[in-house]
Design an enzyme around this catalytic site. Structure first.
Site, PDB file in Angstrom:
ATOM      1  N   LYS A 113       0.817  -1.221   0.000  1.00 44.17           N
ATOM      2  CA  LYS A 113       0.000   0.000   0.000  1.00 44.17           C
ATOM      3  C   LYS A 113       0.841   1.259   0.000  1.00 44.17           C
ATOM      4  O   LYS A 113       0.454   2.268  -0.581  1.00 44.17           O
ATOM      5  CB  LYS A 113      -0.992  -0.005   1.176  1.00 44.17           C
ATOM      6  CG  LYS A 113      -2.067  -1.077   0.998  1.00 44.17           C
ATOM      7  CD  LYS A 113      -3.360  -0.773   1.719  1.00 44.17           C
ATOM      8  CE  LYS A 113      -4.428  -1.746   1.258  1.00 44.17           C
ATOM      9  NZ  LYS A 113      -5.627  -1.774   2.097  1.00 44.17           N
ATOM     10  N   LYS A 194      -4.176 -10.908  -5.892  1.00 43.56           N
ATOM     11  CA  LYS A 194      -5.414 -11.259  -5.186  1.00 43.56           C
ATOM     12  C   LYS A 194      -6.575 -10.403  -5.677  1.00 43.56           C
ATOM     13  O   LYS A 194      -6.382  -9.249  -6.066  1.00 43.56           O
ATOM     14  CB  LYS A 194      -5.180 -11.154  -3.673  1.00 43.56           C
ATOM     15  CG  LYS A 194      -5.756  -9.953  -3.025  1.00 43.56           C
ATOM     16  CD  LYS A 194      -5.698  -9.938  -1.516  1.00 43.56           C
ATOM     17  CE  LYS A 194      -6.339  -8.608  -1.116  1.00 43.56           C
ATOM     18  NZ  LYS A 194      -6.618  -8.329   0.218  1.00 43.56           N
ATOM     19  N   LYS A 197     -11.093  -5.248  -3.950  1.00 42.13           N
ATOM     20  CA  LYS A 197     -12.148  -4.292  -4.268  1.00 42.13           C
ATOM     21  C   LYS A 197     -11.579  -2.960  -4.721  1.00 42.13           C
ATOM     22  O   LYS A 197     -12.277  -2.155  -5.304  1.00 42.13           O
ATOM     23  CB  LYS A 197     -13.104  -4.130  -3.086  1.00 42.13           C
ATOM     24  CG  LYS A 197     -12.467  -3.762  -1.753  1.00 42.13           C
ATOM     25  CD  LYS A 197     -13.549  -3.432  -0.739  1.00 42.13           C
ATOM     26  CE  LYS A 197     -13.500  -4.264   0.512  1.00 42.13           C
ATOM     27  NZ  LYS A 197     -12.480  -3.865   1.488  1.00 42.13           N
TER      28      LYS A 197
HETATM   29  P1  ATP Z   1      -8.726  -3.936  -0.270  1.00 47.42           P
HETATM   30  O1  ATP Z   1      -8.922  -4.913  -1.382  1.00 47.42           O
HETATM   31  O2  ATP Z   1      -9.539  -2.687  -0.390  1.00 47.42           O
HETATM   32  O3  ATP Z   1      -7.305  -3.708   0.086  1.00 47.42           O
HETATM   33  P2  ATP Z   1      -9.547  -6.087   1.319  1.00 47.42           P
HETATM   34  O4  ATP Z   1     -10.795  -6.506   0.621  1.00 47.42           O
HETATM   35  O5  ATP Z   1      -8.332  -6.888   1.165  1.00 47.42           O
HETATM   36  O6  ATP Z   1      -9.311  -4.580   1.001  1.00 47.42           O
HETATM   37  P3  ATP Z   1     -10.959  -6.179   3.801  1.00 47.42           P
HETATM   38  O7  ATP Z   1     -12.185  -5.608   3.229  1.00 47.42           O
HETATM   39  O8  ATP Z   1     -10.686  -5.668   5.135  1.00 47.42           O
HETATM   40  O9  ATP Z   1      -9.720  -5.933   2.875  1.00 47.42           O
HETATM   41  O10 ATP Z   1     -11.021  -7.758   3.813  1.00 47.42           O
HETATM   42  C1  ATP Z   1     -11.999  -8.389   4.525  1.00 47.42           C
HETATM   43  C2  ATP Z   1     -11.757  -9.870   4.542  1.00 47.42           C
HETATM   44  O11 ATP Z   1     -11.768 -10.400   3.229  1.00 47.42           O
HETATM   45  C3  ATP Z   1     -10.414 -10.289   5.149  1.00 47.42           C
HETATM   46  O12 ATP Z   1     -10.638 -11.402   5.980  1.00 47.42           O
HETATM   47  C4  ATP Z   1      -9.581 -10.661   3.973  1.00 47.42           C
HETATM   48  O13 ATP Z   1      -8.612 -11.639   4.298  1.00 47.42           O
HETATM   49  C5  ATP Z   1     -10.616 -11.225   3.047  1.00 47.42           C
HETATM   50  N1  ATP Z   1     -10.206 -11.145   1.646  1.00 47.42           N
HETATM   51  C6  ATP Z   1      -9.991 -10.009   0.939  1.00 47.42           C
HETATM   52  N2  ATP Z   1      -9.649 -10.293  -0.329  1.00 47.42           N
HETATM   53  C7  ATP Z   1      -9.640 -11.663  -0.414  1.00 47.42           C
HETATM   54  C8  ATP Z   1      -9.364 -12.579  -1.478  1.00 47.42           C
HETATM   55  N3  ATP Z   1      -9.031 -12.155  -2.676  1.00 47.42           N
HETATM   56  N4  ATP Z   1      -9.464 -13.907  -1.223  1.00 47.42           N
HETATM   57  C9  ATP Z   1      -9.809 -14.349   0.008  1.00 47.42           C
HETATM   58  N5  ATP Z   1     -10.079 -13.528   1.041  1.00 47.42           N
HETATM   59  C10 ATP Z   1      -9.989 -12.204   0.851  1.00 47.42           C
END
Ligand code: ATP
Ligand code: LTN
Length: 329
Positions: A113, A194, A197
């Protein structure tokens, strides 16, 4: 014996993706009967990257409604918004005083980040310290999250250990709980990254709130390979990711899925996967609309959740303050 505590949170930093669902939210539901569960909407984490206040308000209520639509039950779990419980910021500050800057700089998420921004703010470095405060305030045993959060849960354990050995046993040691399949859902356009969003390419993710056509279209366009042979292998990462998604929704084993579609070409598999996702998300998508429009119900849920969470958080924080030598009022 008392039930153990489960704690997790999701940031209202955008609209939730299939990765958030399969890696986290879907697994929250089944834990509610066996454990004391707290599920938080971590708005104070979301502001570690720039947020538009209007959108943040909308996204926070969206995540709450998605929690409820997915099957979280406020009668069973404590569901609340992080900024409503100031003890998170208070314990976060305390933990900052025993966190090593070097260790925080080694966090993969921080490295990723901070690379993306011109000026790196302290909040993004201290992000995992606040996450540790979330977890430790409630004497959590299990943290259901996706694989990307593993390092942060390990840091939480280090901080708990450090505090416990300095001041005597205070915090429960938490363990991570990752799902068997779905712990790391990859981008549909770049299977090395990964699904996120905050990706600028909207074809790279499926949103929980996408409509059926968009869902099917994005799967159809998902990057695979030119081998056109159904297999679950590291050198076919796009296909592997799609098989993982199929398996997470249906519970079918990878071997079964591979043999079912062997010799049929990717088109048939992708069309079926589109159906599997659309059907799998249908109940959530339908109840979301109803719940999201009921403002007074949402307000009732988050207010009651904050009351219950504050009560528990206070118990831990009072102990911490006392052990550190702060004078009680
Ligand atoms: P950003 O993508 O905006 O950086 P994020 O989606 O990674 O954010 P959070 O919204 O806080 O972050 O994630 C919420 C949950 O979703 C966490 O438990 C994270 O591990 C899970 N998660 C996020 N992306 C994935 C993915 N691609 N596969 C599996 N789990 C995920
Ligand atoms: N960093 C997490 C969100 C999060 C969290 C938590 C998860 C903040 N506090 C406490 C579990 C427990 C993420 O998924 N990006």
């Amino acid at each position: 014996m008392d039930k153990k505590t489960v704690y997790s949170g999701i940031q209202p930093s955008g609209s939730l993706t299939l990765g958030n669902y399969l890696g986290a939210l879907k697994n929250f539901i089944g834990l509610q009967d066996e454990y004391n569960c707290l599920y938080c909407i971590v708005d104070m984490h979301a502001i570690t990257v720039a947020q538009d206040p209007k959108l943040l308000r909308k996204n926070t209520l969206d995540v709450l409604a998605l929690y409820l639509a997915a099957g979280l039950d406020p009668e069973k779990s404590i569901i609340y918004i992080q900024s409503h419980v100031p003890q998170h910021a208070e314990l976060g500050w305390i933990l900052n005083t025993i966190s090593s800057i070097g260790q925080l700089q080694r966090m993969t998420q921080f490295k990723d980040k901070s690379k993306k921004s011109k000026e790196v703010m302290a909040g993004i470095l201290n992000y995992p310290v606040l996450m540790a405060a979330d977890i430790l305030l409630y004497q959590t045993s299990y943290v259901p999250v996706g694989e990307d959060q593993k390092q942060h849960v390990e840091l939480t354990r280090d901080l708990a250990q450090r505090f416990n050995s300095k001041y005597s046993d205070t915090f429960t040691m938490p363990d991570i709980l990752t799902p068997k399949s779905g712990a790391r859902i990859m981008s549909l356009q770049n299977p090395e990254a990964k699904m996120s969003k905050s990706d600028s390419d909207e074809n790279s993710y499926i949103l929980l709130l996408d409509d059926e056509d968009a869902t099917r279209r994005k799967i159809k366009r998902a990057v695979t390979d030119s081998l056109n042979s159904m297999a679950y292998k590291d050198d076919q990462p796009g296909l592997k990711n799609l098989i993982n998604i199929y398996s997470s929704f249906t519970g079918e084993s990878v071997e079964n899925i591979v043999s079912k579609y062997e010799g049929q070409g990717y088109g048939v598999f992708k069309a079926d996967l589109g159906d599997v996702i659309v059907e799998g998300l249908r109940p959530l998508r339908e109840s979301f609309k109803e719940i999201r429009s009921d403002k007074s119900y949402l307000e009732k849920v988050y207010k009651e959740g904050a009351d219950k969470a504050s009560y528990l958080a206070n118990k831990t924080l009072r102990k911490v303050y006392k052990k550190m030598g702060f004078i009680p009022r």
